[in-house]
Design a protein around this motif. Structure first.
Motif, PDB file in Angstrom:
ATOM      1  N   PRO A 521       0.840  -1.186   0.000  1.00 43.67           N
ATOM      2  CA  PRO A 521       0.000   0.000   0.000  1.00 43.67           C
ATOM      3  C   PRO A 521       0.881   1.245   0.000  1.00 43.67           C
ATOM      4  O   PRO A 521       1.988   1.219   0.562  1.00 43.67           O
ATOM      5  CB  PRO A 521      -0.784  -0.110   1.315  1.00 43.67           C
ATOM      6  N   GLU A 522       0.418   2.291  -0.690  1.00 41.46           N
ATOM      7  CA  GLU A 522       1.256   3.489  -0.806  1.00 41.46           C
ATOM      8  C   GLU A 522       1.643   4.064   0.547  1.00 41.46           C
ATOM      9  O   GLU A 522       2.736   4.571   0.743  1.00 41.46           O
ATOM     10  CB  GLU A 522       0.515   4.554  -1.615  1.00 41.46           C
ATOM     11  N   GLU A 523       0.700   3.927   1.507  1.00 37.12           N
ATOM     12  CA  GLU A 523       0.947   4.551   2.801  1.00 37.12           C
ATOM     13  C   GLU A 523       1.681   3.600   3.765  1.00 37.12           C
ATOM     14  O   GLU A 523       1.689   3.830   4.968  1.00 37.12           O
ATOM     15  CB  GLU A 523      -0.359   5.065   3.424  1.00 37.12           C
ATOM     16  N   ALA A 524       2.307   2.513   3.237  1.00 38.19           N
ATOM     17  CA  ALA A 524       2.981   1.538   4.105  1.00 38.19           C
ATOM     18  C   ALA A 524       4.005   2.239   5.006  1.00 38.19           C
ATOM     19  O   ALA A 524       4.846   2.988   4.543  1.00 38.19           O
ATOM     20  CB  ALA A 524       3.671   0.484   3.249  1.00 38.19           C
ATOM     21  N   LYS A 525       3.887   1.964   6.326  1.00 41.14           N
ATOM     22  CA  LYS A 525       4.826   2.598   7.262  1.00 41.14           C
ATOM     23  C   LYS A 525       6.037   1.686   7.442  1.00 41.14           C
ATOM     24  O   LYS A 525       5.994   0.519   7.064  1.00 41.14           O
ATOM     25  CB  LYS A 525       4.114   2.825   8.596  1.00 41.14           C
ATOM     26  N   THR A 526       7.079   2.241   8.078  1.00 41.98           N
ATOM     27  CA  THR A 526       8.345   1.520   8.156  1.00 41.98           C
ATOM     28  C   THR A 526       8.211   0.129   8.770  1.00 41.98           C
ATOM     29  O   THR A 526       8.794  -0.822   8.282  1.00 41.98           O
ATOM     30  CB  THR A 526       9.331   2.329   9.036  1.00 41.98           C
TER      31      THR A 526
END
Ligand SMILES: Cc1cc2nc3c(=O)[nH]c(=O)nc-3n(C[C@H](O)[C@H](O)[C@H](O)COP(=O)(O)OP(=O)(O)OC[C@H]3O[C@@H](n4cnc5c(N)ncnc54)[C@H](O)[C@@H]3O)c2cc1C
Length: 719
Positions: A521-526
């Motif tokens: 997903p584009e908003e994947a967090k670290t």
């Protein structure tokens, strides 16, 4: 008295009164036919009043789950005609059903949840995912009594609004059929005339339709995901596994064992993190550290204590020797011998069926495959702290190359990895300062477990800095400092020689085609893991994943457990798929005392509102622990209220990671505390702690009345 019990008694009383007064007797088919003319006359005289009274009675009957809803629906048609009747019945039945659902939820949900906590969690998750579909199907098929559906849904966590609209829409067709039949009441001989077999069949089809539609939607979505890619006419292999760590090795092993053609790609070291930088080296380090600790305290055993002369380079050499000894288990040779096509290089997804491999020799290859398993693992997460790049920091990746023991070691992070390293280095002779921003170490475990570990750490000289938030690193000359902030806001400066960063592990998501295939997903967090469903499928039905890459448990045995599911589903999923189940997944942190767990602990049980009982047994009381000079720790078992069913176990003390196995077996196979107590354990062993915990549970549940009678019996026998 409990408020709920009083209310329930009031409700039962109201139902009994209605029953006794014979009001329900009026709700019969014959009575309706007899009274139809009168009711219609009343409607003509006072249409609004009759509508409101009808609505209230309908709501009352359905809300209290009384029999008669079908007759009321017919009456709706008979009195008000199709249009107005349908409107009234549709709203009244939905309102009544929603109230019935809420009544059931209010009185029964907590009670059921306490008794069937595991099943309820599964049910709730299922309802959250696809409850609306199932409710819709049930509403459409008149074979399922509506009052049962209302009560059953009350036991779940379905949202009220979802229940309302799904019920309203789902019941509409059936309601229309009954209301319409009501308009033809004179021609009907009995209610059974309304539903012909054909009509029932049509309803069943309608009911099954949303489920089929959902399945079709799933197939459509996965086809859509695959559509933009060209499917090869022929596959070179059945399976490509990317990554030869714990997850990848087990996947390749299983695939080869069932005679599938499998390619395993590893870009770095066979065995992955567990063998090379994780479980194996850390446990070897802990062993040397334990010996150093025992030498220091040899006088506890009647021997002369010694300050150990630690040859740190030799300790490290031993660690590498241990890795080398275990290496053959994971080697290219072994796996090739098992029938796996091992390729040493870096893999990249080109399409859902094609993997590009850049071999370590530089040669490029492309492999087409029916399925792929991603087992690329995780790596240490390094926070973006100012000055960190100037302090030559260590992580679990490069720590094993150290040759000199740091004099003052700073460990950032109070999780399992940070804790194991802290104690090991402290015992080997470093002065360790451990910095943790939370209130205690190992926050995932119960407070009492953390406290015992912290007590040991402090006794051994670790400088524990809890509630310290790391802000930045500073270097002055050859001196290095961490600047941290305490909760009160005050800044402190901690000097160190080397620092280990152990603040979490970051799944390896980038650089091998996941972005290009739209898997991230584009908003994947670290720290986000890769999303999969319960069958470990990604958005592409033929791409599976396992291990640290997907979490939620980053352990070697969790990776293996998932690998079995991913492989079997990848190879045989067209016939049967297996959902992964983590209920009985244990883990341990190998500090001294060791902390091991399976199932729920107290903090989770409280969060989930599960009613539980706690039984503990103190290991300080155990003969073997006393003989070994290791009499500390406890066994804590959570059981279902009033039953011997085990919900979870926390074990703190020597060998906890081994002792927990008995509880894992018991839980997995439904054996309770009674069965554990009835099992012979060898004397004197640590395993007796498990049995004694079961004994304590039994004592707390002793049948006092029966024992009273037994006492009287024995006294009588003395005469
Ligand atoms: C210090 C430490 C101690 C630990 N102790 C324990 C313990 O005691 N018990 C326990 O159960 N767990 C422990 N763990 C956790 C355990 O090591 C991991 O859960 C486990 O290694 C996860 O396995 P995996 O297969 O998911 O990933 P990994 O073992 O990380 O394997 C992934 C592999 O994929 C390879 N790879 C990545 N990308 C590519 C690519 N594009 N092409 C080819 N290859 C690629 C990597 O090189 C790597 O070898 C510990 C971890 C650490 C760091």
């Amino acid at each position: 008295m409990n408020k709920k019990v009083v209310l329930l008694a009031g409700l039962v009383l109201a139902v009994l009164v209605v029953w006794q007064l014979g009001w329900l007797d009026a709700l019969t088919f014959d009575n309706l036919k007899q009274q139809q003319a009168n009711l219609m006359a009343m409607r003509d005289a006072q249409p609004l009043m009759v509508s409101v009274v009808y609505l209230l009675i309908y709501v009352g009957v359905t809300a209290l789950s009384l029999p008669g809803a079908a007759i009321m629906t017919l009456a709706g048609g008979a009195i008000f005609g199709l249009g107005w009747g349908l409107l009234l019945v549709s709203f009244a039945s939905t309102l009544g059903a929603t109230l019935a659902m809420l009544v059931s939820r209010f009185f029964l949900r907590d009670w059921v949840k306490q008794r069937f906590s595991h099943s309820m969690k599964k049910l709730d998750d299922g309802v959250e995912r696809e409850g609306a579909f199932y409710l819709f199907a049930l509403r459409l098929v008149p074979a399922f009594p509506f009052f049962v559906i209302n009560l059953a849904m009350g036991l779940t966590r379905m949202k009220i609004w979802t229940f309302w609209w799904v019920s309203q829409v789902g019941m509409l067709v059936g309601t229309a059929v009954y209301v319409n039949a009501g308009t033809q009441l004179a021609q009907l001989q009995s209610p059974s005339d309304i539903l012909s077999i054909q009509l029932l069949g049509a309803f069943v089809l309608l009911g099954v339709f949303p489920l089929l539609a959902r399945k079709a939607l799933e197939i459509y979505k996965s086809r859509q995901a695959l559509r933009q890619w060209k499917k090869p006419a022929h596959f070179d292999t059945n399976l490509v596994v990317i990554g030869a760590g714990s997850g990848g090795l087990v996947s390749a092993y299983i695939a080869a064992a069932v005679k599938a053609k499998v390619v395993l790609v590893e870009k770095h070291q066979m065995g992955g993190d567990c063998l090379n930088t994780g479980c194996v080296p850390s446990k070897a380090l802990i062993r040397s550290a334990k010996l150093a600790h025992e030498m220091r305290h040899a006088d506890h055993y009647g021997l002369k204590s010694q300050q150990p002369e630690v040859d740190f380079a030799a300790v490290m050499d031993r660690i590498h020797a241990v890795i080398a000894e275990i290496e053959p288990h994971d080697s290219v040779e072994r796996f090739t011998g098992l029938g796996v096509d091992v390729r040493q290089g870096s893999a990249k997804l080109i399409s859902p069926w094609e993997v590009e491999i850049t071999l370590n020799t530089g040669e490029m290859q492309r492999v087409t495959t029916r399925s792929i398993i991603l087992a690329t693992g995780a790596e240490p997460f390094v926070p973006d702290l100012p000055g960190l790049d100037k302090v030559d920091y260590l992580t679990s990746d490069n720590l094993w190359q150290l040759r000199d023991l740091p004099k003052r070691l700073l460990v950032l992070g109070g999780g399992p990895i940070g804790c194991e390293l802290t104690q090991a280095f402290q015992r080997l002779g470093s002065q360790v300062t451990q910095v943790e921003r939370g209130e205690r170490l190992m926050a995932r475990e119960d407070e009492d477990a953390s406290q015992l570990v912290m007590q040991h750490f402090r006794q051994e000289g670790v400088d524990l800095r809890l509630q310290h938030q790391a802000l930045r690193f500073e270097v002055t000359g050859d001196k290095k400092y961490l600047i941290a902030q305490k909760v009160a806001g005050e800044e402190v400066s901690i000097e160190f020689d080397r620092v280990v960063i152990a603040v979490g592990r970051k799944p390896r998501l980038r650089g091998y085609g996941l972005e290009e295939l739209g898997l991230l997903p584009e908003e994947a967090k670290t720290l986000d893991t890769l999303d999969t469903n319960n069958y470990l499928q990604t958005i592409y039905p033929n791409i599976f994943a396992c291990g640290d890459l997907i979490g939620p448990f980053q352990f070697t045995h969790a990776a293996s457990h998932q690998a079995w599911h991913a492989t079997v589903n990848a190879l045989f999923g067209d016939f049967k798929k297996f959902a992964v189940d983590y209920r009985f997944l244990p883990w341990a942190t190998f500090t001294d005392p060791e902390v091991a767990r399976v199932g729920l602990n107290e903090q989770e049980a409280k969060e989930q509102g599960i009613d539980y009982e706690v039984t503990t047994y103190g290991i300080d009381d155990l003969d073997r622990a006393i003989a070994d000079g290791q009499a500390y720790g406890f066994v804590k078992v959570l059981t279902q209220q009033g039953k011997d069913k085990i919900l979870g176990v926390t074990l703190v003390g020597p060998h906890s990671g081994d002792l927990i196995a008995e509880f894992v077996l018991a839980m997995k196979h439904g054996l309770g505390m009674n069965k554990l107590l009835g099992t012979i354990h060898i004397y004197p062993t640590m395993t007796e702690a498990n049995k004694f915990a079961a004994g304590n549970w039994k004592k707390a549940h002793a049948p006092e009345t029966v024992l009273g009678w037994l006492q009287k019996f024995h006294q009588w026998r003395l005469k």
